[in-house]
Design a protein around this motif. Structure first.
Motif: not given
Length: 121
Positions: A64-75
């Motif tokens: 989940t530490r990669y969550g913010p990066r993934a959310v930003r990329a997907a957004s």
């Protein structure tokens, strides 16, 4: 909170000119402007986006530490920034609020309590 200003009034030329391809530039949340967390009050921001890249307290499924990066990329896919009409509410939130990405909270690997305190701060 309702604001009579349009997104164009708040973001200026960036409102129309922010048609950068999704594969270019810094992948902030929804390709919004990035500001330093300490400048939130100075920049008259209504909503500040903060990532919390923490998974030290999870079991079985770390990552989940990669969550913010993934959310930003997907957004950033597929629409250009500042033009996000919500089908359910019929509102473009950027017509009412000035929003910016403040990056991620400071995380101390191995120290869950300190990391959580940093996120809260």
């Amino acid at each position: 909170m309702t604001n009579d200003k349009s997104g164009r009034d708040m973001y200026g030329d960036a409102y129309d000119e922010a048609n950068e391809p999704i594969f270019a530039g810094i992948p902030s949340f929804l390709k919004l402007p990035q500001i330093d967390r300490d400048a939130v009050g100075e920049d008259d921001v209504d909503i500040a986006i903060l990532g919390a890249p923490l998974d030290t307290a999870t079991t079985i499924r770390p990552g989940t530490r990669y969550g913010p990066r993934a959310v930003r990329a997907a957004s950033t896919v597929p629409s250009p920034p500042y033009q996000h009409f919500n089908i359910e509410t019929g509102i473009d939130p950027f017509d009412s609020f000035k929003v910016a990405d403040t990056g991620d909270a400071t995380i101390s690997p191995g120290d869950t309590k300190e990391s959580q305190d940093n996120i809260e701060d």
